[in-house]
Design an enzyme around this catalytic site. Structure first.
Site, PDB file in Angstrom:
ATOM      1  N   CYS B  97       0.914  -1.358  -0.065  1.00  0.00           N
ATOM      2  CA  CYS B  97       0.057  -0.015   0.045  1.00  0.00           C
ATOM      3  C   CYS B  97       0.752   1.350   0.041  1.00  0.00           C
ATOM      4  O   CYS B  97       1.736   1.437  -0.994  1.00  0.00           O
ATOM      5  CB  CYS B  97      -1.070   0.087   1.222  1.00  0.00           C
ATOM      6  SG  CYS B  97      -2.489   0.903   0.862  1.00  0.00           S
ATOM      7  N   ARG B 134     -11.821   6.560  -5.469  1.00  0.00           N
ATOM      8  CA  ARG B 134     -10.968   5.826  -4.582  1.00  0.00           C
ATOM      9  C   ARG B 134     -11.090   4.448  -5.190  1.00  0.00           C
ATOM     10  O   ARG B 134     -12.227   3.836  -5.285  1.00  0.00           O
ATOM     11  CB  ARG B 134     -11.235   5.938  -3.205  1.00  0.00           C
ATOM     12  CG  ARG B 134     -10.320   6.947  -2.681  1.00  0.00           C
ATOM     13  CD  ARG B 134     -10.653   7.150  -0.876  1.00  0.00           C
ATOM     14  NE  ARG B 134      -9.590   6.109  -0.310  1.00  0.00           N
ATOM     15  CZ  ARG B 134      -8.233   6.604  -0.337  1.00  0.00           C
ATOM     16  NH1 ARG B 134      -7.714   7.798  -0.427  1.00  0.00           N
ATOM     17  NH2 ARG B 134      -7.272   5.635   0.423  1.00  0.00           N
ATOM     18  N   HIS B 202      -3.645  -4.314   1.014  1.00  0.00           N
ATOM     19  CA  HIS B 202      -3.386  -3.721   2.038  1.00  0.00           C
ATOM     20  C   HIS B 202      -3.258  -4.563   3.441  1.00  0.00           C
ATOM     21  O   HIS B 202      -4.136  -5.701   3.237  1.00  0.00           O
ATOM     22  CB  HIS B 202      -3.893  -2.430   2.382  1.00  0.00           C
ATOM     23  CG  HIS B 202      -5.078  -2.260   3.094  1.00  0.00           C
ATOM     24  ND1 HIS B 202      -5.895  -1.309   2.861  1.00  0.00           N
ATOM     25  CD2 HIS B 202      -5.766  -3.046   3.781  1.00  0.00           C
ATOM     26  CE1 HIS B 202      -6.951  -1.565   3.306  1.00  0.00           C
ATOM     27  NE2 HIS B 202      -7.159  -2.457   3.987  1.00  0.00           N
TER      28      HIS B 202
END
Lengths: 425, 251
Positions: B97, B134, B202
């Site tokens: 990430c 996003r 992540h």
């Protein structure tokens, strides 16, 4: 005025209708509808509350603190309304007030004590002028939905800077970023914290979010830690340090370190609103657990304690409390629906390793397999039950004494539904 | 022969917001279940380079913006160049990430100046602006560029605004099955350079993708002991069931 009346009538009718059909107790959409007709309805309704409004914000402890404040104010002879944690966005808060107003927008109450979602606090204090705003703490929580702690702090700092100076700001001195909010505010600021020496630790758990100076960015020095990043902190570079709290030794009516913080916050609000010390202490004793927060239920003849656990800091504290209460049977329930956050990565930040080997663990929920995997890597023995009703029945059946249930938010609602046989919120 | 691995956890107090600890727990357990001795060293701002140099395997995770800024100076100017040399001498590493982005050349935010990276990976990242969504959600992909793991699947959760573009020295790690991947455009996720891996999946990438954890452990042992290593197989039943359930629910 006509617009407001229309908004109220429609909002109330929708609320009644949805309660009649048992669609959940009125929900949030009466508020949503009313706001679309009259965008300032919240402000107008708030103006009718006789003595004023208290807003409670923070990652953990909102519902319990709200209940504590309500209990104290009622003991002092006030009529108080509040909202439920399922209705803590601006639409839900509006719905809660509409439900209790007449069609002229009059609310027959002295105070409204309202908990608010982290992201909604700025919009709410822009719209209304509360007597007090409480900021309890900020921890990592549902990062896919709320964003990171720093992002929320920035939004809060801006909102507080522009807040009407008549509002008293009640802050946790032990949370560095929360305490720092006081520096941005020209109105009255009151701090609460903990001073009990025997509960202090000297090393951090893994999940901490604010251990660097909110002013200069340097690593903070902690002389003592209570949990996560709450403790006695100072910056050796710029000199910023934990403000001395005015409220710190009020006795908590509920187990758990986090409830000690909630108690100090509630006492700080009550004192700010003019309640006498003796009455605060007396009425705190009468506080019983809020919905799903250390709530005691009975299922198939077995006692059960429900402890909402929805983020690493809260989960660690629930585990510590349960272990302190000598739990023998634990049911962990992990869902990944919208109110829980879709991302379950955070379970790897929870210190499950602290659970003693002899405790019998059952894992359940939408993401039971992820939780099971986490148990495996924590070196713990566990049983997986993917169907929640089976999980509760089995775990309660096996329980030697009390079954401790640690669910995420939607899982907590599901469990209450299974136990009571109907939808409650 | 008794093996030992030293794992460096880079900035655990700064770059560890999304359950990143899961990767360390996974590596540690999968070593100890095979009787490989493990030592995890926390490498943060105040830690010296000599400690970092003892590592056989490197990990760095995701962070909040403010904490990333606190780590950036030390990472770019002090530890980054050392990490780059270690990776160039084939030490395996995992960057997840925000760390994946920071290991590239730069991050171009929507407003303001470019934020420099450590230049370990041949890649850059751009934020496409507030209007662009996003990339958030459960995701899955199929490994294309680790020869030992080709065709195996990865599942995870991504949550990033930045779009990452790989240069010629960096090969994509996997082909996207579901989700945005590196940039939401080219259909690839993550990157591979020598024995170093970057990924947008992540937090706890490794527990549900244990083949990747084992790949990192095997490479670390091979580089350290200079011989071909075949790890003792583990059953990994719970890992596979959790992996399959997620894969099935999103693809």
């Amino acid at each position: 005025m006509i617009r407001q009346t229309a908004a109220l009538i429609i909002g109330q009718a929708v609320g009644q209708f949805s309660r009649l059909l048992n669609l959940g107790a009125g929900g949030t959409w009466p508020g949503e509808l009313a706001l679309s007709i009259d965008p300032h309805i919240l402000k107008n309704l708030a103006g009718h509350i006789r003595k004023g409004i208290v807003i409670v914000a923070g990652t953990n402890g909102k519902t319990t603190t709200t209940l504590m404040i309500k209990t104290i104010l009622e003991a002092n002879g006030n009529s108080v309304i509040n909202n439920s944690s399922g209705a803590n966005l601006i639409n839900g808060i509006t719905a809660s007030l509409i439900r209790q107003a007449d069609i002229w927008g009059r609310l027959n109450c002295d105070y409204a004590v309202l908990e608010t979602d982290e992201n909604s606090l700025p919009a709410i204090v822009e719209e209304i002028t509360p007597n007090a705003v409480v900021c309890l703490n900020l921890f990592r929580d549902q990062l896919d939905r709320y964003g990171e702690v720093d992002v929320i702090t920035e939004k809060w700092a801006l909102a507080i800077k522009n807040m009407n100076k008549k509002t008293a700001l009640i802050l946790n001195s032990d949370d560095p970023q929360i305490a720092f909010l006081g520096k941005k505010y020209a109105g009255k600021t009151v701090y609460f914290g903990l001073n009990v020496k025997k509960l202090q630790k000297y090393s951090f758990e893994h999940a901490t979010d604010s251990i660097f100076c909110p002013n200069c960015g340097r690593r903070l020095k902690f002389a003592a830690i209570y949990y996560s990043h709450l403790g006695w902190w100072q910056c050796l570079k710029c000199g910023l340090k934990r403000p001395d709290p005015e409220f710190f030794n009020w006795e908590s009516p509920l187990p758990g370190l986090y409830n000690k913080y909630n108690t100090q916050a509630a006492a700080a609000v009550a004192k700010t609103l003019g309640v006498e010390d003796g009455l605060i202490a007396k009425s705190l004793k009468k506080v019983s657990p809020a919905f799903g927060r250390q709530e005691e239920l009975v299922h198939q003849g077995k006692p059960l304690k429900l402890m909402l656990s929805k983020n690493p800091a809260g989960f660690n504290e629930s585990l510590r409390t349960v272990i302190g209460l000598k739990a023998k049977n634990i049911l962990l329930v992990l869902n990944d629906r919208i109110p829980d956050g879709r991302d379950v990565s955070w379970i790897w930040d929870v210190d499950f390793e602290m659970i003693p080997a002899k405790v019998q663990i059952t894992v359940a929920g939408d993401r039971a397999l992820d939780l099971g995997l986490r148990m495996k890597y924590a070196g713990l023995k566990y049983a997986v039950e993917t169907v929640l009703s089976n999980a509760i029945n089995k775990a309660a059946g096996q329980a030697e004494e009390k079954l401790y249930v640690l669910p995420t938010y939607s899982a907590m609602l599901d469990i209450r539904k299974i136990i009571s046989g109907k939808k409650i919120l | 022969m008794k093996f030992k691995l030293t794992i460096a956890w880079l900035y655990p107090d700064l770059m560890s917001t999304y359950g990143d600890r899961g990767n360390l727990i996974c590596l540690e357990k999968r070593c100890s279940w095979r009787k490989i001795e493990v030592e995890i060293k926390n490498i943060t701002l105040e830690t010296g380079i000599s400690e970092l140099l003892t590592a056989d395997l490197l990990f760095m995770g995701g962070a909040q913006d403010r904490q990333q800024k606190v780590a950036a100076d030390d990472f770019i100017h002090h530890k980054g160049p050392v990490i780059k040399r270690m990776i160039n001498s084939d030490i395996p590493a995992l960057f997840v990430c925000a760390a994946y982005q920071a290991a590239g050349y730069y991050y171009k935010p929507y407003h303001g100046k470019d934020i420099p990276g450590a230049g370990i990976f041949d890649l850059y990242t751009e934020h496409p602006g507030d209007q662009k969504q996003r990339l958030i959600g459960n995701c899955a992909s199929e490994i294309v560029n680790l020869s030992e793991l080709k065709g195996t699947t990865l599942v995870g959760f991504e949550n990033h605004g930045g779009r990452t573009y790989l240069g010629g020295k960096m090969k994509p790690l996997a082909k996207v099955l579901t989700g945005g991947g590196n940039n939401g455009e080219d259909g690839f996720e993550g990157g591979v350079y020598r024995h170093a891996i970057g990924s947008y999946y992540h937090g706890p990438l490794l527990p549900k993708n244990p083949q990747l954890a084992d790949w990192l452990i095997a490479r670390a042992l091979e580089v350290k002991y200079r011989k071909k290593i075949k790890l003792q197989p583990l059953v990994s039943f719970e890992e596979k069931v959790a992996h399959k359930k997620m894969l099935k629910s999103i693809t």
